[in-house]
Design an enzyme around this catalytic site. Structure first.
Site, PDB file in Angstrom:
ATOM      1  CD  GLU A 106      -2.453   1.481   2.628  1.00  0.00           C
ATOM      2  OE1 GLU A 106      -3.388   2.305   2.693  1.00  0.00           O
ATOM      3  OE2 GLU A 106      -2.034   0.846   3.615  1.00  0.00           O
ATOM      4  CE1 TYR A 121      14.659  14.531 -11.827  1.00  0.00           C
ATOM      5  CE2 TYR A 121      13.843  16.436 -10.626  1.00  0.00           C
ATOM      6  CZ  TYR A 121      14.813  15.841 -11.397  1.00  0.00           C
ATOM      7  OH  TYR A 121      15.947  16.535 -11.731  1.00  0.00           O
TER       8      TYR A 121
END
Length: 387
Positions: A106, A121
């Site tokens: 998660e 990025y």
């Protein structure tokens, strides 16, 4: 090519996905940025990077309680992948928790420093994260995304349709009010670290295959310059013989292709005109124009209006293929309103109905006028050599 890209990441982003990832990958190859897995191991360097990452999360996720961010980032069940620029500065990262027995992870937080978000990025971070998590035998990624983050996660291959069996994740992760649960399948056969290269290779393979099956890359000589006159076509045959153009016959073109295209465009034209007719007929101000004017009711009408027209007549002409151009159809509709205003006084209900119906239908006529001319009718064109 040893790997096959199956479309889980880039299908909604096109070439933009490749460009964003590649730009950051170049910086990584040059040693300008690096990716490190950081945990709360008590070491000074690790703690400093986690603090920097926590501060980025707090700035970029202002709706998230700061205490909650601190608790998860420094929780020893959670790990973080940080982007390090120039070997010193943390510019973003992912905080996540693995559930090894359930084979999923998660994502709790993901953020990049605001002024660096356009450099790719974020895309590179997700691909590096998938590359790392893939080696941990993780099959799925889950995250709760707010409305601002859903677009980003979709571009990274996340979907709102959860395919993982509920027994594998329910009870393991917390529900978030206002968040959308999203899932991404981590393919075991994709090299996520080099995914932009794989996409480019597949693109080139497709281009090479298309070249083998078509003549798109072949350049044919032009027709010799000469005077010619292009007359109106006779319906089923184009005004200029396509077979006289070098390369047309080699492409597999036939006159049947032209006829089929002509029929399709004529059908589209008919549908557009019929929609305008239906729109007029349903309008509350259309009642004076539905049928031809009854001479018994208005004895002198046809003495004043020598070129009458109405909605029923327009529809009949359309069905009988009497409109060979959109301009003829538009001209008839416009004439219907002009006739009404010519015969009736401005203070009459008929005059007002004409104005109201025309205002309603005008946008439809403009849209029709912007569409391509129907086939089978070409304007006469004359061309001579340039002197």
């Amino acid at each position: 090519m040893s790997q096959q890209f199956v479309g889980i990441n880039g299908e909604q982003t096109g070439l933009g996905f490749t460009n964003r990832d590649q730009g950051a990958k170049v910086e990584e190859d040059q040693g300008l940025i690096d990716f490190k897995i950081i945990t709360n191991n008590g070491y000074h360097d690790s703690m400093k990077m986690l603090i920097d990452l926590k501060n980025i999360f707090a700035r970029q996720l202002p709706k998230m309680p700061k205490e909650y961010i601190v608790r998860l980032v420094f929780d020893r069940n959670h790990e973080s992948m940080c982007i390090i620029k120039d070997n010193t500065k943390v510019i973003g990262g992912i905080c996540y928790r693995k559930y090894p027995t359930q084979r999923f992870a998660e994502i709790a937080f993901l953020a990049i420093t605001a002024n660096l978000q356009v450099k790719g990025y974020g895309t590179r971070l997700m691909n590096k994260f998938k590359e790392h998590i893939q080696k941990q035998d993780v099959e799925y990624l889950l995250t709760y995304a707010d409305n601002y983050a859903i677009g980003y996660f979709r571009k990274q291959g996340f979907y709102q349709e959860i395919k993982m069996h509920p027994d594998r994740w329910k009870g393991f992760i917390k529900d978030y009010d206002g968040g959308t649960l999203m899932e991404c399948y981590v393919h075991s056969n994709i090299d996520y670290g080099n995914i932009s290269d794989l996409i480019r290779e597949q693109k080139q393979l497709m281009i090479d295959l298309i070249k083998k099956l078509t003549l798109n890359d072949r350049v044919y000589p032009a027709i010799e310059k000469q005077n010619y006159k292009m007359e109106t076509s006779n319906g089923d045959k184009p005004a200029v013989k396509p077979e006289s153009v070098f390369g047309v016959l080699e492409s597999g073109w036939t006159i049947e292709d032209y006829i089929e295209l002509k029929k399709q465009k004529e059908k589209t034209f008919m549908i557009s005109c019929q929609q305008i007719i239906d729109t007029m007929r349903k309008h509350k101000s259309a009642w004076p124009f539905l049928e031809p004017v009854n001479k018994d009711d208005v004895p002198d009408y046809y003495d004043v209006i020598t070129d009458p027209i109405d909605i029923k007549t327009i529809e009949k002409k359309l069905q009988n293929n009497q409109y060979t151009s959109k301009d003829l159809f538009i001209k008839d509709v416009k004439r219907m309103f002009t006739n009404c205003r010519s015969y009736n006084q401005p203070d009459t209900i008929y005059y007002k109905c004409a104005n109201e119906l025309e205002r309603t239908i005008d946008d439809y006529l403009k849209k029709l006028k912007d569409e391509s001319q129907i086939p089978g009718v070409s304007k006469k064109i004359k061309k001579t050599n340039n002197k």
